[in-house]
Write an enzyme that holds these catalytic residues in place. Structure first.
Site, PDB file in Angstrom:
ATOM      1  N   ARG A 197      28.238  43.700  52.083  1.00  0.00           N
ATOM      2  CA  ARG A 197      26.988  43.690  52.850  1.00  0.00           C
ATOM      3  C   ARG A 197      27.093  42.676  53.981  1.00  0.00           C
ATOM      4  O   ARG A 197      27.549  41.540  53.763  1.00  0.00           O
ATOM      5  CB  ARG A 197      25.884  43.275  51.860  1.00  0.00           C
ATOM      6  CG  ARG A 197      24.498  43.281  52.387  1.00  0.00           C
ATOM      7  CD  ARG A 197      23.952  44.710  52.447  1.00  0.00           C
ATOM      8  NE  ARG A 197      22.504  44.653  52.571  1.00  0.00           N
ATOM      9  CZ  ARG A 197      21.878  44.367  53.720  1.00  0.00           C
ATOM     10  NH1 ARG A 197      22.568  44.155  54.820  1.00  0.00           N
ATOM     11  NH2 ARG A 197      20.563  44.317  53.750  1.00  0.00           N
TER      12      ARG A 197
ATOM     13  N   GLY B 178      24.624  31.748  51.721  1.00  0.00           N
ATOM     14  CA  GLY B 178      25.600  30.692  51.457  1.00  0.00           C
ATOM     15  C   GLY B 178      26.861  30.836  52.281  1.00  0.00           C
ATOM     16  O   GLY B 178      27.272  29.920  52.990  1.00  0.00           O
TER      17      GLY B 178
ATOM     18  N   TYR C 130      28.637  51.906  45.111  1.00  0.00           N
ATOM     19  CA  TYR C 130      27.941  50.629  44.943  1.00  0.00           C
ATOM     20  C   TYR C 130      27.227  50.551  43.585  1.00  0.00           C
ATOM     21  O   TYR C 130      27.576  49.728  42.731  1.00  0.00           O
ATOM     22  CB  TYR C 130      26.962  50.434  46.109  1.00  0.00           C
ATOM     23  CG  TYR C 130      26.213  49.126  46.013  1.00  0.00           C
ATOM     24  CD1 TYR C 130      26.887  47.915  46.147  1.00  0.00           C
ATOM     25  CD2 TYR C 130      24.843  49.103  45.769  1.00  0.00           C
ATOM     26  CE1 TYR C 130      26.204  46.703  46.032  1.00  0.00           C
ATOM     27  CE2 TYR C 130      24.160  47.896  45.657  1.00  0.00           C
ATOM     28  CZ  TYR C 130      24.853  46.713  45.794  1.00  0.00           C
ATOM     29  OH  TYR C 130      24.184  45.521  45.659  1.00  0.00           O
TER      30      TYR C 130
ATOM     31  N   ASP D 171      34.718  39.671  47.206  1.00  0.00           N
ATOM     32  CA  ASP D 171      34.125  40.176  45.974  1.00  0.00           C
ATOM     33  C   ASP D 171      34.540  41.564  45.486  1.00  0.00           C
ATOM     34  O   ASP D 171      35.224  42.319  46.145  1.00  0.00           O
ATOM     35  CB  ASP D 171      32.607  40.067  46.059  1.00  0.00           C
ATOM     36  CG  ASP D 171      32.036  39.474  44.777  1.00  0.00           C
ATOM     37  OD1 ASP D 171      32.814  39.205  43.851  1.00  0.00           O
ATOM     38  OD2 ASP D 171      30.823  39.290  44.705  1.00  0.00           O
TER      39      ASP D 171
ATOM     40  N   ARG E 199      18.118  36.925  39.807  1.00  0.00           N
ATOM     41  CA  ARG E 199      18.026  38.354  40.112  1.00  0.00           C
ATOM     42  C   ARG E 199      17.850  39.067  38.789  1.00  0.00           C
ATOM     43  O   ARG E 199      18.331  38.567  37.751  1.00  0.00           O
ATOM     44  CB  ARG E 199      19.340  38.850  40.709  1.00  0.00           C
ATOM     45  CG  ARG E 199      19.475  38.778  42.184  1.00  0.00           C
ATOM     46  CD  ARG E 199      20.756  39.450  42.672  1.00  0.00           C
ATOM     47  NE  ARG E 199      21.927  39.133  41.869  1.00  0.00           N
ATOM     48  CZ  ARG E 199      22.394  39.899  40.891  1.00  0.00           C
ATOM     49  NH1 ARG E 199      21.808  41.052  40.582  1.00  0.00           N
ATOM     50  NH2 ARG E 199      23.458  39.540  40.208  1.00  0.00           N
TER      51      ARG E 199
ATOM     52  N   LYS F 294      22.098  37.579  33.084  1.00  0.00           N
ATOM     53  CA  LYS F 294      21.417  36.300  33.295  1.00  0.00           C
ATOM     54  C   LYS F 294      20.729  35.773  32.034  1.00  0.00           C
ATOM     55  O   LYS F 294      20.145  34.684  32.053  1.00  0.00           O
ATOM     56  CB  LYS F 294      20.387  36.420  34.434  1.00  0.00           C
ATOM     57  CG  LYS F 294      20.983  36.872  35.774  1.00  0.00           C
ATOM     58  CD  LYS F 294      21.761  35.766  36.470  1.00  0.00           C
ATOM     59  CE  LYS F 294      22.308  36.237  37.823  1.00  0.00           C
ATOM     60  NZ  LYS F 294      23.149  35.245  38.483  1.00  0.00           N
TER      61      LYS F 294
ATOM     62  N   LYS G  41      22.481  24.546  41.300  1.00  0.00           N
ATOM     63  CA  LYS G  41      22.840  23.537  42.308  1.00  0.00           C
ATOM     64  C   LYS G  41      21.696  23.315  43.294  1.00  0.00           C
ATOM     65  O   LYS G  41      21.441  22.190  43.724  1.00  0.00           O
ATOM     66  CB  LYS G  41      24.112  23.974  43.044  1.00  0.00           C
ATOM     67  CG  LYS G  41      25.337  24.001  42.142  1.00  0.00           C
ATOM     68  CD  LYS G  41      26.620  24.316  42.900  1.00  0.00           C
ATOM     69  CE  LYS G  41      27.830  24.192  41.965  1.00  0.00           C
ATOM     70  NZ  LYS G  41      29.101  24.451  42.649  1.00  0.00           N
TER      71      LYS G  41
ATOM     72  N   ASP H  67      75.680  33.355  41.511  1.00  0.00           N
ATOM     73  CA  ASP H  67      75.218  34.042  40.298  1.00  0.00           C
ATOM     74  C   ASP H  67      74.825  35.469  40.718  1.00  0.00           C
ATOM     75  O   ASP H  67      74.568  35.725  41.904  1.00  0.00           O
ATOM     76  CB  ASP H  67      74.018  33.268  39.728  1.00  0.00           C
ATOM     77  CG  ASP H  67      73.252  34.069  38.700  1.00  0.00           C
ATOM     78  OD1 ASP H  67      73.887  34.535  37.744  1.00  0.00           O
ATOM     79  OD2 ASP H  67      72.022  34.230  38.863  1.00  0.00           O
ATOM     80  N   TYR H  68      74.762  36.396  39.761  1.00  0.00           N
ATOM     81  CA  TYR H  68      74.434  37.770  40.154  1.00  0.00           C
ATOM     82  C   TYR H  68      72.966  38.148  39.867  1.00  0.00           C
ATOM     83  O   TYR H  68      72.138  38.147  40.781  1.00  0.00           O
ATOM     84  CB  TYR H  68      75.396  38.779  39.491  1.00  0.00           C
ATOM     85  CG  TYR H  68      75.109  40.175  39.987  1.00  0.00           C
ATOM     86  CD1 TYR H  68      75.462  40.544  41.289  1.00  0.00           C
ATOM     87  CD2 TYR H  68      74.424  41.094  39.206  1.00  0.00           C
ATOM     88  CE1 TYR H  68      75.136  41.793  41.798  1.00  0.00           C
ATOM     89  CE2 TYR H  68      74.100  42.346  39.700  1.00  0.00           C
ATOM     90  CZ  TYR H  68      74.452  42.690  40.992  1.00  0.00           C
ATOM     91  OH  TYR H  68      74.120  43.914  41.498  1.00  0.00           O
TER      92      TYR H  68
END
Ligand code: GDG
Length: 728
Positions: free
Chosen positions: A10, A30, A86, A140, A272, A277, A378, A498-499
């Site tokens: 989006r 963000g 979606y 995402d 949401r 959640k 946060k 080396d091989y």
């Protein structure tokens, strides 16, 4: 100028149709904020779905033009694609799987087909815009196939991918029919990022098991390049949340709410609508708390914001009904005329009101059953003040719990634990609240969203720069030139090679192990220089080496030096063993029987237990058990047990690649000696080299080697560069 393209499902924009045309409002989410303050001069562009339906070409052109001024490029999706790509594959297949809800996963071929088509559409949208030297950052789980599609259609670009949701353990991911395609899609990237080490660990172990690729710590070795994996815990725009909480309108709104609620404490939750959640668990825990602590009734209420999301997906509609019912039951049961236990809002909140709630709330209750990071936790901390600190209760299943260890950490499935946490939070002394808050604020103010975006893009850029120059990747350009000068000046050179895993890729398929025409040409050219002595020092038997390099007149050491060929004559150092010791044979046979996929190779002077076709975890276990069991009998018989690349070998202790190299070195006065190899047995060669010898380890680092070539595919270009005649 270099360009950075962010490709996300989006675009960070709201588009509305007004009578006088389109109104485009870029949103300060963000990621958009994080990129806004990037310390780079690069131009930034976005590619994504604009979130608006376009019926005609004229409408598409109008939208395209309106977005172009913001450096946004739209990818248009029709209704059918929204449903299948979606809501379907992204949100009804990958999302529940990554959030540990396997019984919610819907497997429908129409979903997968649409997912592929739309990922291809995104690649097509990027193709005309992206040029060699640009960086692309894919965002995402909706676009997991895109990194590989971009690699195929846009050569020379740096590709990053960030996974915002959890990456589940192998046992879950393996259930997906399309697991290989999704992983191969992601491995098109140069750098893959996750919020936490757990997700990173799950991803690497899944790649290891599903694709059987070599993984070393944070690197996945593909044949021609390395994919880097790292953690970048996403932060918030800390200063923005902090200063917004001080705005007059936010303070006014906080005061208004306070007045309404009186002395009541407020517990806040914001999510949401999503089953991941833990909203129903939270409600049950809150009801349990009111039951167990009647003294808190009328003293505390829960303000619960649920933002509508994906409600056309059946599971989400069911969840909404369940939440409505649970809240109705709890409020019906506990409410009084002057108190409602749960204030429930099923709608998005304007930013000012959300900030006011953050400021007001005494406790923020974040109880996801699984959550990639959780930014609400946060944001709440950023909005709180030292003078009026709040308490964060945080699920250990949220990525944020790794950083926010001063929160009260709970297991959301343990309702008693959540109830106890509510009690602790409501009765916590102010000083403790303040200390915890300040500690967490220090962390999130530093690890903010700008830092997140900067760290990711800087790492991507440095990886891309390394990848661009194969030879530079090896030993650095300056050293490469020095090596070359040393080589050219030398009159008597010994080149010991080396091989398997060095001159040829390490492979489980015997047909692919044979020397390539390029290798044969290179060896012929190296041998043609009279100043060179070229030796292939291998664990393979002499018959194989003779057959594969027939006519080249090379020198060999076979079976780690048990027999060698010089001047076209084979010399036996270790006489072939007639019969293998019974105890050793019994241990080997037992290990084969207990390990599906393992096999035994009997050579003239050694026994090799191969486990390249064995499940990785079992292989590591059995290899260790086998080594432990063999060490005693081997010592008794003067033999040595050598763990190698997907093998365990037992051979006479007197024979090694190192002993063979020493023999060579004693025969002539070489002024340039180079040994190159990838395996444990090659370390004996490195240790046998004179002080000015050049030891090169292919693959992982080795303390015994001076230089490292990370990829086997770089070995031939390296030898070619080193030994080519003419000026460089
Ligand atoms: C995915 C991963 C990971 C919510 N309600 C309102 C509102 N919000 C804003 C919050 C916050 C954002 O939405 C939600 O972010 P989360 O991180 O909590 O969760 P997801 O949307 O599931 O995000 C997650 C994230 O990606 C980033 O990598 O942390 O684990 O699932 O910013 O403030 N904003 C406003 N009104 C609301 O009612 N204005």
């Amino acid at each position: 100028m270099m360009k950075i393209f962010i490709i996300a499902n989006r675009l960070p924009v709201q588009i509305e149709r007004h009578a006088d045309g389109l109104c485009v409002t870029p949103s300060a989410g963000g990621l958009a904020t994080g990129l806004g303050s990037l310390e780079t001069t690069a131009e930034k562009y976005w590619i994504g779905w604009p979130g608006i339906h376009a019926e005609t070409e004229a409408e598409k052109t109008e939208i395209r033009d309106a977005l172009r001024v913001h450096n946004f490029f739209p990818v248009f999706l029709d209704q059918d694609e929204i449903e299948n790509y979606y809501e379907g594959y992204s949100n009804s297949t990958i999302w529940p799987l990554c959030h540990y809800f396997p019984s919610y996963v819907e497997y429908k071929s129409a979903y997968w087909e649409a997912y592929q088509t739309v990922n291809e559409r995104f690649a097509e949208a990027a193709r005309p815009l992206v040029e060699a030297g640009d960086a692309v950052w894919v965002q995402d789980y909706q676009l997991m196939l895109l990194p590989a599609l971009l690699r195929a259609c846009c050569p020379g670009i740096g590709i990053g991918y960030f996974h915002h949701i959890p990456f589940p353990s192998y046992e879950l991911f393996r259930a997906l029919p399309e697991r290989k395609a999704l992983l191969n899609g992601l491995l098109g990237a140069d750098l893959i990022g996750f919020h936490t080490h757990d997700y990173m660990r799950h991803f690497i172990s899944t790649v290891y098991r599903v694709l059987n690729l070599n993984c070393h710590l944070d690197e996945i070795n593909l044949r021609d390049r390395i994919v880097h994996v790292d953690t970048f815990p996403m932060g918030i725009n800390y200063d923005h949340y902090r200063s917004s909480a001080e705005q007059p309108d936010v303070i006014a709104e906080t005061d208004r709410l306070k007045e309404m609620l009186g002395q009541q404490s407020v517990i806040l939750s914001v999510d949401r609508l999503d089953y991941s959640k833990g909203i129903l668990h939270r409600l049950e825990a809150f009801a349990g708390f009111l039951d167990a602590h009647p003294e808190y009734r009328e003293e505390v209420s829960l303000a619960m914001i649920v933002v509508p999301s994906r409600d056309s997906v059946e599971k989400y509609a069911d969840l909404k009904e369940g939440i409505d019912r649970a809240i109705g039951d709890i409020n019906g049961r506990f409410s009084t005329m002057s108190w409602t236990p749960i204030h429930y809002f099923y709608r998005p909140f304007p930013f000012t009101e959300l900030m006011a709630l953050y400021r007001l709330a005494d406790v923020c209750l974040v109880t996801p059953l699984r959550d990639g990071m959780n930014l609400v936790a946060k944001e709440y901390l950023a909005a709180k003040r030292e003078t009026d600190p709040g308490v964060l209760i945080l699920s250990e299943m949220a990525g944020a719990a790794v950083e926010l260890d001063q929160a009260i950490i709970i297991n959301p499935n343990d309702l008693m634990d959540v109830q106890a946490a509510i009690l602790t939070a409501l009765s916590m002394p102010q000083t403790e609240k303040r200390e915890r808050l300040l500690t967490m604020q220090r962390r999130i103010s530093k690890h903010n969203v700008n830092r997140w975006a900067n760290d990711f893009l800087q790492e991507l850029q440095s990886i891309t720069a390394q990848n661009r120059e194969v030879l530079q990747q090896i030993v650095g350009k300056r050293l490469m030139t020095e090596l070359r000068e040393h080589y050219e000046a030398a009159k008597n050179r010994l080149l010991v090679l080396d091989y398997d895993g060095t001159l040829a890729p390490f492979t489980a398929k015997p047909a692919e192990a044979m020397p390539s025409p390029e290798l044969l040409d290179l060896l012929k050219r190296m041998k043609a220089d009279a100043k060179n002595t070229v030796v292939i020092n291998s664990g393979r038997d002499k018959g194989t080496l003779d057959a594969w390099f027939a006519g080249l007149g090379l020198d060999f050491a076979a079976e780690h030096g048990a027999v060698y060929k010089q001047n076209n004559t084979w010399t036996v150092v270790q006489t072939p063993l007639e019969n293998w010791d019974e105890e050793i044979m019994a241990i080997m046979t037992h290990a084969i029987e207990k390990t599906p996929g393992a096999s035994l190779e009997v050579k003239d002077t050694s026994l090799v237990w191969h486990y390249r076709n064995v499940d990785v975890w079992l292989a590591e276990l059995r290899a260790q058990q086998l080594i432990n069991a063999l060490i005693g009998p081997a010592y008794r018989l003067g033999m040595q047990v050598v763990p190698g690349h997907k093998i365990v070998e037992i051979k006479p202790a007197s024979v090694s690649k190192g002993v063979e190299l020493e023999r060579r070195l004693n025969e002539s006065d070489f002024d340039f000696v180079l040994a190159i190899g990838d395996d444990t047995t090659d370390e004996d060669m490195f240790n046998a080299l004179p002080a000015d010898g050049i030891s090169i380890k292919v693959g992982d680092l080795s303390a015994a080697a001076k230089y490292r070539i990370p990829l086997q595919s770089s070995v031939l270009p390296f030898l070619d560069f080193l030994t080519k005649r003419g000026v460089h």
